[in-house]
Design a protein around this motif. Structure first.
Motif, PDB file in Angstrom:
ATOM      1  N   GLU A 196       4.492  14.641  -9.636  1.00  0.00           N
ATOM      2  CA  GLU A 196       5.501  15.425  -8.880  1.00  0.00           C
ATOM      3  C   GLU A 196       6.203  16.346 -10.118  1.00  0.00           C
ATOM      4  OE1 GLU A 196       9.456  15.052  -5.825  1.00  0.00           O
ATOM      5  OE2 GLU A 196       8.738  13.623  -7.111  1.00  0.00           O
ATOM      6  N   PRO A 197       6.410  17.688  -9.842  1.00  0.00           N
ATOM      7  CA  PRO A 197       6.969  18.509 -10.772  1.00  0.00           C
ATOM      8  C   PRO A 197       8.597  18.295 -11.114  1.00  0.00           C
ATOM      9  CG  PRO A 197       5.878  19.714  -9.048  1.00  0.00           C
ATOM     10  CD  PRO A 197       6.121  18.358  -8.589  1.00  0.00           C
ATOM     11  N   GLY A 198       8.789  18.255 -12.465  1.00  0.00           N
ATOM     12  CA  GLY A 198      10.272  17.769 -12.822  1.00  0.00           C
ATOM     13  C   GLY A 198      10.183  17.974 -14.214  1.00  0.00           C
ATOM     14  N   ASP A 199      11.260  17.731 -15.036  1.00  0.00           N
ATOM     15  CA  ASP A 199      11.573  17.824 -16.289  1.00  0.00           C
ATOM     16  C   ASP A 199      11.354  16.472 -16.896  1.00  0.00           C
ATOM     17  OD1 ASP A 199      12.650  20.505 -17.012  1.00  0.00           O
ATOM     18  OD2 ASP A 199      14.418  20.056 -15.519  1.00  0.00           O
ATOM     19  N   VAL A 200      11.825  15.601 -16.135  1.00  0.00           N
ATOM     20  CA  VAL A 200      12.008  14.132 -16.700  1.00  0.00           C
ATOM     21  C   VAL A 200      10.692  13.303 -16.358  1.00  0.00           C
ATOM     22  CG1 VAL A 200      13.096  12.000 -16.934  1.00  0.00           C
ATOM     23  CG2 VAL A 200      14.310  14.280 -16.828  1.00  0.00           C
ATOM     24  N   GLY A 201      10.307  13.434 -15.077  1.00  0.00           N
ATOM     25  CA  GLY A 201       9.093  12.566 -14.599  1.00  0.00           C
ATOM     26  C   GLY A 201       9.561  11.167 -14.300  1.00  0.00           C
ATOM     27  N   ALA A 202       8.667  10.575 -13.622  1.00  0.00           N
ATOM     28  CA  ALA A 202       9.112   9.007 -13.267  1.00  0.00           C
ATOM     29  C   ALA A 202       7.861   8.295 -13.013  1.00  0.00           C
ATOM     30  CB  ALA A 202       9.887   9.010 -12.044  1.00  0.00           C
ATOM     31  N   GLU A 203       7.695   7.029 -13.467  1.00  0.00           N
ATOM     32  CA  GLU A 203       6.562   6.097 -13.472  1.00  0.00           C
ATOM     33  C   GLU A 203       6.984   4.775 -12.530  1.00  0.00           C
ATOM     34  OE1 GLU A 203       5.553   5.104 -17.481  1.00  0.00           O
ATOM     35  OE2 GLU A 203       4.490   6.998 -17.845  1.00  0.00           O
ATOM     36  N   LEU A 204       6.388   4.723 -11.447  1.00  0.00           N
ATOM     37  CA  LEU A 204       6.960   3.516 -10.373  1.00  0.00           C
ATOM     38  C   LEU A 204       5.926   2.451 -10.736  1.00  0.00           C
ATOM     39  CD1 LEU A 204       7.755   5.323  -7.028  1.00  0.00           C
ATOM     40  CD2 LEU A 204       9.096   4.826  -8.605  1.00  0.00           C
TER      41      LEU A 204
ATOM     42  N   PRO B 262       0.844  -1.271   0.147  1.00  0.00           N
ATOM     43  CA  PRO B 262      -0.195   0.001  -0.025  1.00  0.00           C
ATOM     44  C   PRO B 262       0.991   1.206   0.144  1.00  0.00           C
ATOM     45  CG  PRO B 262      -0.765  -1.540   1.454  1.00  0.00           C
ATOM     46  CD  PRO B 262       0.571  -2.050   1.012  1.00  0.00           C
ATOM     47  N   LEU B 263       2.049   1.137   0.795  1.00  0.00           N
ATOM     48  CA  LEU B 263       2.828   2.359   0.726  1.00  0.00           C
ATOM     49  C   LEU B 263       3.648   2.581  -0.765  1.00  0.00           C
ATOM     50  CD1 LEU B 263       4.613   2.352   4.095  1.00  0.00           C
ATOM     51  CD2 LEU B 263       2.453   3.289   3.326  1.00  0.00           C
ATOM     52  N   PHE B 264       3.881   1.547  -1.435  1.00  0.00           N
ATOM     53  CA  PHE B 264       4.601   1.629  -2.800  1.00  0.00           C
ATOM     54  C   PHE B 264       3.352   2.119  -3.612  1.00  0.00           C
ATOM     55  CE2 PHE B 264       3.808  -0.383  -6.921  1.00  0.00           C
ATOM     56  CZ  PHE B 264       5.102   0.028  -7.800  1.00  0.00           C
ATOM     57  N   GLU B 265       2.188   1.792  -3.465  1.00  0.00           N
ATOM     58  CA  GLU B 265       0.938   2.376  -4.457  1.00  0.00           C
ATOM     59  C   GLU B 265       0.867   3.890  -4.311  1.00  0.00           C
ATOM     60  OE1 GLU B 265      -2.218  -0.139  -3.287  1.00  0.00           O
ATOM     61  OE2 GLU B 265      -1.287  -1.933  -4.900  1.00  0.00           O
TER      62      GLU B 265
END
Length: 306
Positions: free
Chosen positions: A184-192, A172-175
């Motif tokens: 989240e603000p940023g140039d690249v971004g991330a997908e967990l 649940p914390l991962f999700e």
């Protein structure tokens, strides 16, 4: 004085951490942290930490180099170079960046991002090497011995728990981490999207303090959290603070962070650090409410290669 750039070795961890603390005193840096990070790098990141060394002084510069494998678009690399302020002008930064760019180009990177402290000499250095400034971010510091906003009782239906309470099943914390990281603000971004890797590299990370990490649970559902990191030196850092979209606007992130900070002070921490994208006004306002002050600013530079 001859400077040599080479791949990092396990025995370099102490020197690597020493340079990082000297160059960026607002970040936690321990030898154990780097040994762990090097051993658990995702294979798709093509992680290649580098050091610049001299015979007389040992490690005088470091570079974190790799591919942003969790970015939504391919071909993005990063090369973050840090040189010990006690050893300027020896060319260590230039050599490290050159080796980093060669490595990234060979792994298919077409865009390289690099952070640099917001200082005139750093701007000149980066721009001479073909980099253009992008967004900026602040390093913030809070003196935990000087007082905190008073603790607040959670509203009805909200329970404040620790990450340790989720030890049997942290999914649940991962999700929650994934859904808050996504915007989240940023140039690249991330997908967990890799729970096994998250559990191995985030949940088991030596800096993560599960007892201080605080989670706001609404009617049994984790809704907001403030991740805590500690280095055993009395220093505390907020790894990530966020709220799931469905629960925003209720002050849950502020509630979780305030509770975590109070727990950190009670545990003997004397300094708290966090980072903020310069354009993230709501989070900057929250941190100002806590009493954080800007200690330094970094600018993210970008260059197209290949």
């Amino acid at each position: 004085m001859t400077v040599i750039v080479r791949d990092v070795r396990p025995e370099d961890a102490e020197g690597f951490a020493r340079v990082r603390r000297a160059a960026l005193p607002f970040l936690l840096a321990t030898p154990e942290q780097f040994v762990f990070d090097w051993a658990h790098a995702h294979p798709d990141s093509h992680d290649r930490p580098l050091v610049a060394v001299t015979e007389a002084d040992g490690i005088i510069g470091t570079a974190q180099v790799g591919i942003a494998h969790d970015a939504p678009r391919p071909g993005i690399g990063y090369a973050n170079v840090y040189v010990d302020p006690a050893h300027p002008g020896l060319g260590a930064g230039t050599l490290l960046l050159r080796a980093a760019e060669e490595h990234l180009a060979e792994r298919g990177a077409r865009t390289v991002y690099s952070w640099a402290l917001d200082e005139p000499e750093n701007h000149t250095w980066a721009e001479r090497r073909g980099y253009a400034p992008s967004r900026s971010a602040h390093f913030l510091r809070l003196d935990l011995t000087a007082g905190l906003p008073p603790l607040q009782e959670p509203p009805a239906g909200v329970e404040l728990r620790t990450a340790e309470d989720f030890a049997a099943d942290p999914r649940p914390l991962f999700e929650l981490d994934a859904v808050t990281t996504a915007d989240e603000p940023g140039d690249v971004g991330a997908e967990l999207d890799d729970y096994a890797h998250w559990r191995e590299t985030t949940w088991e990370h030596p800096l993560l303090d599960r007892a201080l990490t605080t989670v706001a649970v609404v009617d049994g559902v984790p809704a907001a959290f403030s991740a805590a990191q500690t280095d055993g030196r009395g220093r505390y850092a907020s790894g990530m603070t966020g709220t799931a979209p469905a629960f925003r606007g209720r002050g849950l992130a502020k509630l979780a962070k305030n509770t975590s900070l109070h727990r950190a002070r009670a545990a003997g921490c004397t300094e708290a650090f966090t980072g903020n994208d310069a354009g993230n006004g709501p989070m900057l306002a929250i941190n100002e409410w806590f009493g954080y002050e800007v200690g330094a600013t970094e600018v993210r530079y970008v260059r197209t290669i290949g």
